[in-house]
Design a protein around this motif. Sequence first.
Motif, PDB file in Angstrom:
ATOM      1  N   ASP A   1      -6.065   1.793  -8.387  1.00 47.09           N
ATOM      2  CA  ASP A   1      -5.634   1.601  -7.634  1.00 47.09           C
ATOM      3  C   ASP A   1      -6.230   3.731  -7.055  1.00 47.09           C
ATOM      4  OD1 ASP A   1      -4.353  -0.659  -7.998  1.00 47.09           O
ATOM      5  OD2 ASP A   1      -2.386  -0.246  -8.603  1.00 47.09           O
ATOM      6  N   HIS A   2      -5.819   3.591  -8.032  1.00 47.48           N
ATOM      7  CA  HIS A   2      -5.522   5.168  -7.010  1.00 47.48           C
ATOM      8  C   HIS A   2      -7.251   5.981  -7.226  1.00 47.48           C
ATOM      9  CE1 HIS A   2      -1.643   5.678  -8.374  1.00 47.48           C
ATOM     10  NE2 HIS A   2      -1.550   6.412  -7.195  1.00 47.48           N
ATOM     11  N   THR A   3      -8.294   5.670  -7.669  1.00 39.98           N
ATOM     12  CA  THR A   3      -9.495   6.034  -7.600  1.00 39.98           C
ATOM     13  C   THR A   3     -10.504   4.814  -7.250  1.00 39.98           C
ATOM     14  OG1 THR A   3     -10.161   5.331  -9.648  1.00 39.98           O
ATOM     15  CG2 THR A   3      -9.369   7.278  -9.156  1.00 39.98           C
TER      16      THR A   3
ATOM     17  N   TYR B   1       5.111  13.572  -0.438  1.00 43.03           N
ATOM     18  CA  TYR B   1       5.971  12.690  -0.027  1.00 43.03           C
ATOM     19  C   TYR B   1       4.945  10.664   0.684  1.00 43.03           C
ATOM     20  CZ  TYR B   1       5.623  12.710   4.646  1.00 43.03           C
ATOM     21  OH  TYR B   1       5.035  12.749   6.196  1.00 43.03           O
ATOM     22  N   LEU B   2       5.993   9.946  -0.368  1.00 45.59           N
ATOM     23  CA  LEU B   2       4.990   8.596  -0.255  1.00 45.59           C
ATOM     24  C   LEU B   2       5.395   7.903   1.339  1.00 45.59           C
ATOM     25  CD1 LEU B   2       3.728   6.316  -1.527  1.00 45.59           C
ATOM     26  CD2 LEU B   2       5.957   6.088  -2.618  1.00 45.59           C
ATOM     27  N   ILE B   3       4.557   7.247   2.102  1.00 48.47           N
ATOM     28  CA  ILE B   3       4.488   5.769   2.687  1.00 48.47           C
ATOM     29  C   ILE B   3       4.583   4.967   1.918  1.00 48.47           C
ATOM     30  CG2 ILE B   3       4.672   5.236   5.195  1.00 48.47           C
ATOM     31  CD1 ILE B   3       3.300   8.412   5.835  1.00 48.47           C
TER      32      ILE B   3
ATOM     33  N   GLY C   1       8.439   5.359  -9.654  1.00 50.85           N
ATOM     34  CA  GLY C   1       7.935   5.518  -8.133  1.00 50.85           C
ATOM     35  C   GLY C   1       7.266   6.255  -7.701  1.00 50.85           C
ATOM     36  N   PHE C   2       5.612   5.796  -7.863  1.00 54.01           N
ATOM     37  CA  PHE C   2       4.006   5.995  -7.296  1.00 54.01           C
ATOM     38  C   PHE C   2       3.523   5.221  -6.663  1.00 54.01           C
ATOM     39  CE2 PHE C   2       4.812   8.266 -11.012  1.00 54.01           C
ATOM     40  CZ  PHE C   2       4.280   9.881 -10.561  1.00 54.01           C
TER      41      PHE C   2
ATOM     42  N   PHE D   1       1.010  -1.450  -0.004  1.00 58.91           N
ATOM     43  CA  PHE D   1      -0.468   0.091  -0.081  1.00 58.91           C
ATOM     44  C   PHE D   1       0.538   1.219   0.072  1.00 58.91           C
ATOM     45  CE2 PHE D   1      -3.533  -3.082   1.240  1.00 58.91           C
ATOM     46  CZ  PHE D   1      -4.069  -2.493   1.129  1.00 58.91           C
ATOM     47  N   HIS D   2       0.538   2.523  -0.622  1.00 59.28           N
ATOM     48  CA  HIS D   2       0.883   3.511  -0.760  1.00 59.28           C
ATOM     49  C   HIS D   2      -0.133   4.150   0.172  1.00 59.28           C
ATOM     50  CE1 HIS D   2       2.982   3.501  -5.176  1.00 59.28           C
ATOM     51  NE2 HIS D   2       3.736   2.553  -3.570  1.00 59.28           N
ATOM     52  N   ALA D   3       0.571   5.087   0.991  1.00 53.25           N
ATOM     53  CA  ALA D   3       0.338   6.722   1.909  1.00 53.25           C
ATOM     54  C   ALA D   3       0.639   8.145   1.241  1.00 53.25           C
ATOM     55  CB  ALA D   3      -0.057   6.378   3.215  1.00 53.25           C
TER      56      ALA D   3
ATOM     57  N   VAL E   1      -4.459   6.763   0.881  1.00 50.27           N
ATOM     58  CA  VAL E   1      -4.212   5.281   0.962  1.00 50.27           C
ATOM     59  C   VAL E   1      -4.842   4.833  -0.109  1.00 50.27           C
ATOM     60  CG1 VAL E   1      -3.875   3.677   2.323  1.00 50.27           C
ATOM     61  CG2 VAL E   1      -4.649   5.921   3.084  1.00 50.27           C
ATOM     62  N   HIS E   2      -3.486   3.774  -0.791  1.00 51.11           N
ATOM     63  CA  HIS E   2      -4.206   2.967  -2.014  1.00 51.11           C
ATOM     64  C   HIS E   2      -3.393   1.835  -1.838  1.00 51.11           C
ATOM     65  CE1 HIS E   2      -1.081   3.634  -5.353  1.00 51.11           C
ATOM     66  NE2 HIS E   2      -0.988   4.932  -4.255  1.00 51.11           N
ATOM     67  N   PRO E   3      -3.767   0.969  -3.169  1.00 49.28           N
ATOM     68  CA  PRO E   3      -3.349  -0.766  -3.010  1.00 49.28           C
ATOM     69  C   PRO E   3      -1.723  -0.601  -4.001  1.00 49.28           C
ATOM     70  CG  PRO E   3      -5.243  -0.697  -3.596  1.00 49.28           C
ATOM     71  CD  PRO E   3      -5.524   0.700  -2.982  1.00 49.28           C
TER      72      PRO E   3
END
Length: 131
Positions: free
Chosen positions: A102-104, A64-66, A130-131, A12-14, A91-93
């Motif tokens: 993924d982003h929607t 920035y990305l976690i 890098g996303f 996942f990204h935050a 927050v997205h997978p």
Amino acid sequence: MANSKQKTASIFHAHVYFDAKTKRKASQLRTQVKKAFNITERSRNFKIGRWHEKPVGPHPRPMYLIWFKAKEFGRVVPWLSMNRKDLSILVHPQHDGDPVIDHTDYAMWLGKPIRLRLSGFSGKPLAKRGF
Ligand code: ZN
């Protein structure tokens, strides 16, 4: 038996958005999240990306990305929801399908949602960028 159409994601990204007014809060949050989850360069379940001071890809504001593994979701997302300091966080997978989805469709927001720039974002694999 599990439905074969069920989907899952291991990463996942935050995305923590900020602007000139909220950069200090974003910086504090970055320090706090590193401390709370003991994140270092060697962490296997977490990575913190560099500061993006300019909009990049679908992200219309600096951020920035976690990056975290799905098994940390239950710790990270509640923590962010309560410590986000009024910052907007997406927050997205990250899974192998269409990154727009993924982003929607698969995304969730902590705080106020921000309209992403999804046009011209036609299913290219963002992971490599890098996303
Ligand atoms: Zn992302």
